[in-house]
Structures are given as structure tokens and as C-alpha cells.
Design a protein around this motif. Structure first.
Motif, short mmCIF file in Angstrom:
data_model
loop_
_atom_site.label_atom_id
_atom_site.label_comp_id
_atom_site.label_asym_id
_atom_site.label_seq_id
_atom_site.Cartn_x
_atom_site.Cartn_y
_atom_site.Cartn_z
N ARG A 58 7.29 -0.26 -33.31
CA ARG A 58 7.65 0.01 -34.72
C ARG A 58 6.71 1.05 -35.32
NH1 ARG A 58 8.48 -5.55 -34.76
NH2 ARG A 58 6.45 -5.94 -35.73
N VAL A 59 5.41 0.96 -34.99
CA VAL A 59 4.45 1.95 -35.49
C VAL A 59 4.82 3.34 -34.98
CG1 VAL A 59 2.05 2.72 -35.34
CG2 VAL A 59 2.55 0.32 -35.82
N ILE A 60 5.14 3.43 -33.70
CA ILE A 60 5.54 4.72 -33.13
C ILE A 60 6.77 5.25 -33.86
CG2 ILE A 60 6.51 5.84 -31.07
CD1 ILE A 60 4.56 4.07 -29.42
N GLU A 64 7.13 8.73 -35.86
CA GLU A 64 8.14 9.72 -35.44
C GLU A 64 9.04 10.14 -36.60
OE1 GLU A 64 8.78 8.74 -30.72
OE2 GLU A 64 9.86 7.51 -32.18
N CYS A 65 9.34 9.20 -37.51
CA CYS A 65 10.25 9.56 -38.62
C CYS A 65 9.49 9.97 -39.88
CB CYS A 65 11.22 8.43 -38.91
SG CYS A 65 10.52 7.01 -39.71
N GLY A 66 8.16 10.05 -39.80
CA GLY A 66 7.38 10.56 -40.91
C GLY A 66 6.98 9.54 -41.96
N LYS A 67 7.25 8.27 -41.74
CA LYS A 67 6.86 7.24 -42.71
C LYS A 67 5.37 6.94 -42.65
CE LYS A 67 11.30 4.91 -43.08
NZ LYS A 67 12.04 3.68 -42.86
N GLU A 68 4.75 7.21 -41.54
CA GLU A 68 3.30 7.05 -41.36
C GLU A 68 2.78 8.35 -40.74
OE1 GLU A 68 1.32 4.50 -42.14
OE2 GLU A 68 2.77 2.90 -42.53
N ILE A 69 1.53 8.69 -41.06
CA ILE A 69 0.94 9.88 -40.44
C ILE A 69 -0.32 9.55 -39.65
CG2 ILE A 69 1.91 11.53 -42.06
CD1 ILE A 69 -0.87 11.55 -43.43
N PHE A 70 -0.83 8.32 -39.81
CA PHE A 70 -2.04 7.93 -39.11
C PHE A 70 -2.10 6.41 -39.06
CE2 PHE A 70 -6.41 6.40 -39.25
CZ PHE A 70 -7.00 7.09 -38.22
N THR A 73 -5.16 1.22 -34.40
CA THR A 73 -4.95 -0.17 -33.99
C THR A 73 -5.60 -0.36 -32.63
OG1 THR A 73 -3.30 -1.93 -33.75
CG2 THR A 73 -2.68 0.26 -32.94
N GLY A 74 -5.48 -1.53 -32.07
CA GLY A 74 -6.01 -1.78 -30.75
C GLY A 74 -6.47 -3.20 -30.60
#
Length: 135
Positions: A58-60, A64-70, A73-74
Motif C-alpha cells: 500500500r505504501v508503494i 507511485e500515485c503521488g499521495k506520499e513522497i517519503f 519504515t522497517g
């Protein structure tokens, strides 16, 4: 390049019986050592369940769709830094494995890795459970 997910013999526990240990292998490539260190060896730290895989996928998708830029996690001494430019894998236990170009992968590569790993984790614990993915 192939990644192979399977189980190896973890011995027989006196109460639980046969135990199985995850084995993740990078094979069939000159670049296999890089994939082994920065992908195969960290999967058990960052994605121990198929729910973990779903969360990372989901993060990826959001990146990819620009909702997150950074997103950082880990887990267990591994940091994944996800950006539109890709995923940086840092293995914190060794300073020589942090911030290295060898730890940089595309979002698509990590998507393929996680989709295959998720399929594997959803399979029964058995020596016959094997997933191979082409990178």
C-alpha cells in the motif's frame, strides 16, 4: 535473476514437532550477492507476515500515485526509505551497509519482491512450499 523462497529444516522440537525456517535466495545472476544482502536477508525483518507485505505494498502504491513522497519504515535493524525515485535499504547493524548505492532498488522491484514473498507466507509451512520469482 531469480529470487527463491522456501523452507529448510529447522530440526524437530520436542513439543511442536518439525520446525521450518524461511530461506530466501537470490540466484542466477552476477548481481545475486547484492540482492541476497539487501533484499533476501532483510525480508524477515521488514515483512514477517502477509499483513506486513500488504502494508508495504500500500505504501508503494501511495508513492507511485503521488499521495506520499517519503516514507521511512522497517524493523529489526533495517530501514526502508521509500521515495518516488525508489527504495533505499539500510542495514543498521553494520555502518558499511547504510546509504550504499547497492541498497537502492526501484519501487517496482520491491513490489515484485513483496508480492512473491506474500504468496510464500500464505502457503503452508512445508518443504514443498516454494515460490520463485523472476526479477
Amino acid at each position: 535473476m531469480k529470487l527463491k523462497y522456501s523452507y529448510v529444516n529447522g530440526g524437530v522440537h520436542p513439543i511442536c514437532g518439525q520446525t521450518y525456517i524461511w530461506q530466501q535466495e537470490a540466484i542466477d545472476s552476477d548481481d545475486a550477492l547484492r540482492y541476497q544482502l539487501y533484499i533476501c536477508n532483510v525480508l524477515g525483518a521488514v515483512a514477517q507476515t502477509f499483513e506486513d507485505c500488504d502494508r508495504l505494498l500500500r505504501v508503494i502504491g501511495k508513492i507511485e500515485c503521488g499521495k506520499e513522497i517519503f516514507v521511512e519504515t522497517g524493523g529489526n535493524d533495517v530501514t526502508l526509505t521509500l521515495r518516488p525515485s525508489g527504495v533505499q535499504v539500510d542495514i543498521e547493524i553494520n555502518k558499511d551497509w547504510v546509504g550504499q548505492p547497492e541498497g537502492q532498488f526501484t519501487l517496482q522491484e520491491w513490489r515484485v519482491v513483496l508480492e512473491g514473498w506474500r504468496r510464500f507466507l500464505d502457503m503452508p509451512r512445508s518443504f514443498e512450499s516454494v515460490v520463485e520469482i523472476d526479477m
